[in-house]
Design an enzyme around this catalytic site. Sequence first.
Site, short mmCIF file in Angstrom:
data_model
loop_
_atom_site.label_atom_id
_atom_site.label_comp_id
_atom_site.label_asym_id
_atom_site.label_seq_id
_atom_site.Cartn_x
_atom_site.Cartn_y
_atom_site.Cartn_z
N GLU A 165 15.44 -62.55 -4.07
CA GLU A 165 16.23 -61.74 -4.99
C GLU A 165 15.30 -60.89 -5.86
O GLU A 165 15.62 -60.56 -7.00
CB GLU A 165 17.14 -62.65 -5.83
CG GLU A 165 18.14 -63.42 -4.97
CD GLU A 165 18.95 -64.46 -5.74
OE1 GLU A 165 18.89 -64.46 -6.99
OE2 GLU A 165 19.64 -65.27 -5.09
N GLU A 364 25.18 -61.78 -11.12
CA GLU A 364 24.96 -61.63 -9.68
C GLU A 364 25.08 -60.15 -9.30
O GLU A 364 26.17 -59.62 -9.10
CB GLU A 364 25.98 -62.47 -8.90
CG GLU A 364 25.90 -63.97 -9.17
CD GLU A 364 24.71 -64.64 -8.50
OE1 GLU A 364 23.95 -63.95 -7.79
OE2 GLU A 364 24.56 -65.86 -8.68
#
Length: 394
Positions: A165, A364
Amino acid sequence: MKVRARAGDSLWYYSHLFRMPLNLILDSNNLATATALQIGQEINVPGFTSVAYSIRRGDTFWKLAAARNLSVDALLLLNQTVNANALTAGQTVFLPRRVTEAIVIGKKPYDFNTLSTDIEKLLNVYPFININTIGDSVLGKPIQEIRLGRGRRKVHMNASFHANEWITTAILMSFLNTYLLSLTNMNPVRGINSMNIYDSVDLSIVPMVNPDGVDLVVTGPPEEVSARVIKINRGSTDFTGWKANINGVDLNNQFPANWEIEEARKPKSPAPRDYPGEAPLTEPEAVVMEELARERSFDRLLAFHTQGKEFYWGYEGSEPPESRIIANEFARVSGYHAVQYVDSHAGYKDWFIQEFRRPGFTIELGKGINPLPLSQFDEIYAEALGIFLAALYM
């Protein structure tokens, strides 16, 4: 940009001369008040760089200053040994250049070296930021915190808990760069006066919690651990699915917030993702983040992850009423879906809410399969910038 004080100069004068907020000049020089300057004292002027210029026929300091919307005295200050009345073609002088463009170019593979280079560049132009090494990763890479602001409200943000990520680091650093540009150019961001934020907020950013893992995904395994991580990765040299730190421990399953639940249902040995370790806080990166939160006692916390275009803002009923108000604003400014509870434990946000009873959020970013493609960068930035700003102004 560095200048040397002359007789009669003051920080108040430099603030006027360069159209730069006095507090930024004070903080760039670690000064609490605008004290008297000593002749020859070196002073940092934020938001500017000094650029070498070769004099052309017909140039004068007056013409050069007017072309750059500067006071002539700004050039005289930077060129104190130059006779401004006797410039000659080919002579080198230095011109102040206001920085109006981003230093951080986040839309590219963003590893630890890229982050370190960008931090160094930002510190050179914006010396009112403070860079603290708060600990080291398993492989000895420094975990760095960027801190700025004068306020009492303490806001913390972090990125790249999970290796694949890493785009979250590039996004968060781009948010920071936008904020810095707004401060030194006195331009609002989406109508928000950034100097008001600076004076009211103490902002802490840890842009890359898991530098070893990020480098593993972006650049491949270092030789000294190559065999071990390939074994953990079931013999594959494709690390795009790797979320863990270099030990194969998922750092966002490492915190003492019902850790036992995750331990019971997650992998029992090192893995590319989800393994919570043998106990809470076994990994140096997790320990560093736990100690930072305890030391600073943040008022609110945002952890940036991917993916889902949603954010989580509660934990086991421990979140304060303020969290709902902030969550509603985050949803309004981003279009992201606000989720109060999910069946997940042992995360940094979970532990922070449980431990301090203060607002914590897991954001997110984007949507798709991790690692998200860079083609989503601009969209993610535009959607989530509002969350970054709202976390500071609310």
